[in-house]
Structures are given as structure tokens and as C-alpha cells.
Design a protein around this motif. Structure first.
Motif, PDB file in Angstrom:
ATOM      1  N   ASP A 173       0.860  -1.180   0.000  1.00 38.73           N
ATOM      2  CA  ASP A 173       0.000   0.000   0.000  1.00 38.73           C
ATOM      3  C   ASP A 173       0.896   1.229   0.000  1.00 38.73           C
ATOM      4  O   ASP A 173       1.749   1.382   0.875  1.00 38.73           O
ATOM      5  CB  ASP A 173      -0.903  -0.015   1.232  1.00 38.73           C
ATOM      6  N   GLN A 216       0.367   4.233   0.725  1.00 35.13           N
ATOM      7  CA  GLN A 216       0.198   5.207   1.806  1.00 35.13           C
ATOM      8  C   GLN A 216       0.638   4.648   3.151  1.00 35.13           C
ATOM      9  O   GLN A 216       1.365   5.296   3.886  1.00 35.13           O
ATOM     10  CB  GLN A 216      -1.249   5.681   1.865  1.00 35.13           C
ATOM     11  N   SER A 217       0.231   3.421   3.452  1.00 35.08           N
ATOM     12  CA  SER A 217       0.559   2.854   4.763  1.00 35.08           C
ATOM     13  C   SER A 217       1.870   2.070   4.748  1.00 35.08           C
ATOM     14  O   SER A 217       2.484   1.874   5.790  1.00 35.08           O
ATOM     15  CB  SER A 217      -0.555   1.920   5.226  1.00 35.08           C
ATOM     16  N   GLY A 218       2.286   1.614   3.577  1.00 33.08           N
ATOM     17  CA  GLY A 218       3.481   0.789   3.481  1.00 33.08           C
ATOM     18  C   GLY A 218       3.243  -0.683   3.775  1.00 33.08           C
ATOM     19  O   GLY A 218       4.156  -1.493   3.726  1.00 33.08           O
ATOM     20  N   ARG A 219       1.977  -1.048   4.088  1.00 30.41           N
ATOM     21  CA  ARG A 219       1.658  -2.443   4.393  1.00 30.41           C
ATOM     22  C   ARG A 219       1.918  -3.347   3.196  1.00 30.41           C
ATOM     23  O   ARG A 219       1.610  -3.001   2.065  1.00 30.41           O
ATOM     24  CB  ARG A 219       0.175  -2.545   4.799  1.00 30.41           C
ATOM     25  N   ASN A 221       0.415  -8.080   9.294  1.00 31.07           N
ATOM     26  CA  ASN A 221       0.170  -6.677   8.900  1.00 31.07           C
ATOM     27  C   ASN A 221       1.425  -5.824   8.980  1.00 31.07           C
ATOM     28  O   ASN A 221       1.391  -4.665   9.398  1.00 31.07           O
ATOM     29  CB  ASN A 221      -0.940  -6.049   9.753  1.00 31.07           C
ATOM     30  N   THR A 244       4.732  -3.685   7.581  1.00 30.62           N
ATOM     31  CA  THR A 244       5.008  -2.756   6.488  1.00 30.62           C
ATOM     32  C   THR A 244       6.350  -3.098   5.861  1.00 30.62           C
ATOM     33  O   THR A 244       7.154  -3.848   6.431  1.00 30.62           O
ATOM     34  CB  THR A 244       5.060  -1.300   6.988  1.00 30.62           C
ATOM     35  N   ASP A 287       8.978  -2.253   8.305  1.00 21.68           N
ATOM     36  CA  ASP A 287       9.163  -3.270   9.347  1.00 21.68           C
ATOM     37  C   ASP A 287      10.102  -4.360   8.853  1.00 21.68           C
ATOM     38  O   ASP A 287      11.018  -4.789   9.567  1.00 21.68           O
ATOM     39  CB  ASP A 287       7.829  -3.917   9.743  1.00 21.68           C
ATOM     40  N   ILE A 319       7.220   4.173  -1.830  1.00 17.28           N
ATOM     41  CA  ILE A 319       6.304   4.600  -0.765  1.00 17.28           C
ATOM     42  C   ILE A 319       6.761   5.932  -0.189  1.00 17.28           C
ATOM     43  O   ILE A 319       5.960   6.829   0.034  1.00 17.28           O
ATOM     44  CB  ILE A 319       6.195   3.529   0.326  1.00 17.28           C
ATOM     45  N   GLU A 361       4.422   9.224  -0.191  1.00 18.91           N
ATOM     46  CA  GLU A 361       4.112   9.904   1.065  1.00 18.91           C
ATOM     47  C   GLU A 361       4.570  11.357   1.008  1.00 18.91           C
ATOM     48  O   GLU A 361       3.885  12.248   1.486  1.00 18.91           O
ATOM     49  CB  GLU A 361       4.767   9.169   2.243  1.00 18.91           C
ATOM     50  N   GLN A 377       2.214  14.755   1.424  1.00 20.54           N
ATOM     51  CA  GLN A 377       2.491  15.771   2.445  1.00 20.54           C
ATOM     52  C   GLN A 377       3.124  17.024   1.855  1.00 20.54           C
ATOM     53  O   GLN A 377       3.576  17.896   2.566  1.00 20.54           O
ATOM     54  CB  GLN A 377       3.406  15.183   3.515  1.00 20.54           C
TER      55      GLN A 377
END
Length: 88
Positions: free
Chosen positions: A14, A16-19, A44, A46, A49, A75, A79, A83
Motif C-alpha cells: 500500500d 500510503q501505509s506501506g503495508r 500486517n 510494512t 518493518d 512509498i 508519502e 504531504q
């Protein structure tokens, strides 16, 4: 590793979330990396992680680290756009 430096590996996440969302692979012993990605999805995790974890050398999974780094860069840029930050 084992003189098998060929193949294709794509990790999806993802933006946006990096998942971690999934992976496609056509490479020798790709089942090892698929197993790790399945765990990451189940937990779950990212991309960031996973990049904090150790990748030993020489192992097939080092190819996974390269794919994760590529995804992480995408990502970060997404992001930054969200922003309104300058892109690196």
C-alpha cells in the motif's frame, strides 16, 4: 548464492501505509521468500518493518531485501507527495 543470480521478484504494498500486500516471483527457490511475505501479510507488517530485520549473507532472501528497498523508495516518494514535501 549458488550461482543462480537470475529471476524476477516484485513485492506489492500500500503506497500510503506501506503495508505489504503481496508478491510475484519467478526465481530459483522463490518459495522461501514467498513464505516470509505470507508471514508479513499475516502480521500486517510494512515494508519498513521488514527492512529493519536482518538479511544474512549469502542467502537467497537477499533478493527480497532488494525488492523491499525498491518498494520502500516508491512509498517514501508517494508519502512525500501526499504531504507536499520535496522528493529526494
Amino acid at each position: 548464492v549458488q550461482h543462480e543470480d537470475y529471476g524476477l521478484l516484485r513485492v506489492y504494498g500500500d503506497l500510503q501505509s506501506g503495508r505489504i500486500l503481496g508478491m510475484q516471483a519467478c526465481a530459483p527457490q522463490a518459495e522461501h521468500m514467498a513464505h516470509l511475505i505470507a508471514w508479513a501479510i499475516e502480521q500486517n507488517l510494512t515494508v519498513f518493518d521488514l527492512l529493519k530485520l536482518h538479511f544474512y549473507h549469502p542467502v537467497i532472501e537477499e533478493g527480497l531485501r532488494s525488492a523491499l528497498q525498491s518498494l520502500g523508495a516508491q512509498i517514501d516518494k508517494t508519502e512525500a507527495r501526499l504531504q507536499n514535501r520535496p522528493l529526494a
